[in-house]
Design a protein around this motif. Structure first.
Motif, PDB file in Angstrom:
ATOM      1  N   GLN A   1     -13.091   3.742  42.435  1.00  0.00           N
ATOM      2  CA  GLN A   1     -11.874   4.551  42.374  1.00  0.00           C
ATOM      3  C   GLN A   1     -11.534   4.909  40.932  1.00  0.00           C
ATOM      4  N   HIS A   2     -11.685   3.946  40.035  1.00  0.00           N
ATOM      5  CA  HIS A   2     -11.408   4.202  38.617  1.00  0.00           C
ATOM      6  C   HIS A   2     -12.356   5.266  38.082  1.00  0.00           C
ATOM      7  N   PHE A   3     -13.635   5.141  38.378  1.00  0.00           N
ATOM      8  CA  PHE A   3     -14.613   6.106  37.882  1.00  0.00           C
ATOM      9  C   PHE A   3     -14.290   7.519  38.369  1.00  0.00           C
ATOM     10  N   CYS A   4     -13.985   7.650  39.643  1.00  0.00           N
ATOM     11  CA  CYS A   4     -13.676   8.974  40.204  1.00  0.00           C
ATOM     12  C   CYS A   4     -12.425   9.561  39.564  1.00  0.00           C
ATOM     13  N   MET A   5     -11.391   8.743  39.394  1.00  0.00           N
ATOM     14  CA  MET A   5     -10.155   9.238  38.786  1.00  0.00           C
ATOM     15  C   MET A   5     -10.403   9.629  37.329  1.00  0.00           C
TER      16      MET A   5
ATOM     17  N   PHE B   1     -12.031   0.943  32.611  1.00  0.00           N
ATOM     18  CA  PHE B   1     -11.970  -0.090  33.643  1.00  0.00           C
ATOM     19  C   PHE B   1     -12.197  -1.461  33.013  1.00  0.00           C
ATOM     20  N   GLY B   2     -11.324  -2.415  33.320  1.00  0.00           N
ATOM     21  CA  GLY B   2     -11.467  -3.778  32.842  1.00  0.00           C
ATOM     22  C   GLY B   2     -10.978  -3.998  31.418  1.00  0.00           C
TER      23      GLY B   2
ATOM     24  N   TRP C   1      -5.397   3.321  38.507  1.00  0.00           N
ATOM     25  CA  TRP C   1      -4.112   3.960  38.755  1.00  0.00           C
ATOM     26  C   TRP C   1      -3.787   3.803  40.230  1.00  0.00           C
ATOM     27  N   HIS C   2      -2.556   3.458  40.535  1.00  0.00           N
ATOM     28  CA  HIS C   2      -2.137   3.353  41.939  1.00  0.00           C
ATOM     29  C   HIS C   2      -1.826   4.765  42.418  1.00  0.00           C
TER      30      HIS C   2
ATOM     31  N   VAL D   1     -21.527   8.822  41.436  1.00  0.00           N
ATOM     32  CA  VAL D   1     -20.444   7.851  41.594  1.00  0.00           C
ATOM     33  C   VAL D   1     -21.007   6.429  41.615  1.00  0.00           C
ATOM     34  N   GLU D   2     -22.126   6.212  42.288  1.00  0.00           N
ATOM     35  CA  GLU D   2     -22.749   4.880  42.312  1.00  0.00           C
ATOM     36  C   GLU D   2     -23.149   4.445  40.905  1.00  0.00           C
ATOM     37  N   GLU D   3     -23.769   5.338  40.150  1.00  0.00           N
ATOM     38  CA  GLU D   3     -24.189   5.008  38.782  1.00  0.00           C
ATOM     39  C   GLU D   3     -22.979   4.773  37.884  1.00  0.00           C
TER      40      GLU D   3
END
Length: 174
Positions: A90-94, A122-123, A155-156, A67-69
């Motif tokens: 959050q974006h990466f995990c989703m 993301f972005g 995503w919310h 997750v950090e990477e």
């Protein structure tokens, strides 16, 4: 994600992860005091790795590193400032949960249906329909586009990892 390692932050995150109808009876952690206290306050049975024995926590540590990477990569690719790491994480995990492997995904396994939204980096620069409060402040040409440019931030999500159809968007300044 939270920069503070407090029991209240941990409790908020755990309650947000579980839906109001989920019955969590047991959870596993690295024995961090804030997680132990949060679990105790919620009445969840807590199992933990053995302190000082990294082999008992290798799987969790590897997932944290992943997750950090992934967060670091998302920030870099978006050209975003490191202070946006909570949104990027959050974006990466989703996005990882939406990834299909052998015809299935973590999203499908948890929610028993396919994700109905869009998987956007993301972005990414997007056009979106602004909220009513912005539309009343800003006059759009009658026959012009009713979208404005913004950055996709994720995503919310609602408690329990449920998605209600809303996206997180950063509005670009005029």
């Amino acid at each position: 994600p939270s920069a503070g390692k407090t029991a209240s932050d941990a409790k908020r995150a755990l309650l947000n992860f579980a839906s109001p109808t989920d019955k969590v009876q047991h959870f596993y952690s690295d024995n961090a005091p804030e997680l132990k206290k949060a679990g105790d306050e919620m009445g969840w049975r807590h199992d933990a790795s053995t302190p000082g024995v990294s082999q008992t926590n290798a799987v969790a540590e590897r997932q944290i590193r992943r997750v950090e990477e992934g967060t670091r990569t998302a920030l870099y690719q978006a050209g975003a400032h490191h202070s946006m790491w909570p949104l990027a994480a959050q974006h990466f995990c989703m996005a990882t949960n939406l990834t299909t492997v052998n015809g299935s995904s973590a999203w499908r396994a948890r929610h028993k249906c396919d994700f109905r939204g869009q998987d956007v980096p993301f972005g990414a620069l997007i056009d979106f329909k602004p909220p009513l409060s912005l539309t009343t402040r800003r006059k759009f040409p009658k026959f012009g586009p009713n979208g404005v440019p913004g950055l996709f931030l994720g995503w919310h999500m609602r408690p329990g990892g449920k998605w209600g159809g809303e996206y997180l968007v950063g509005l670009l300044k005029d």
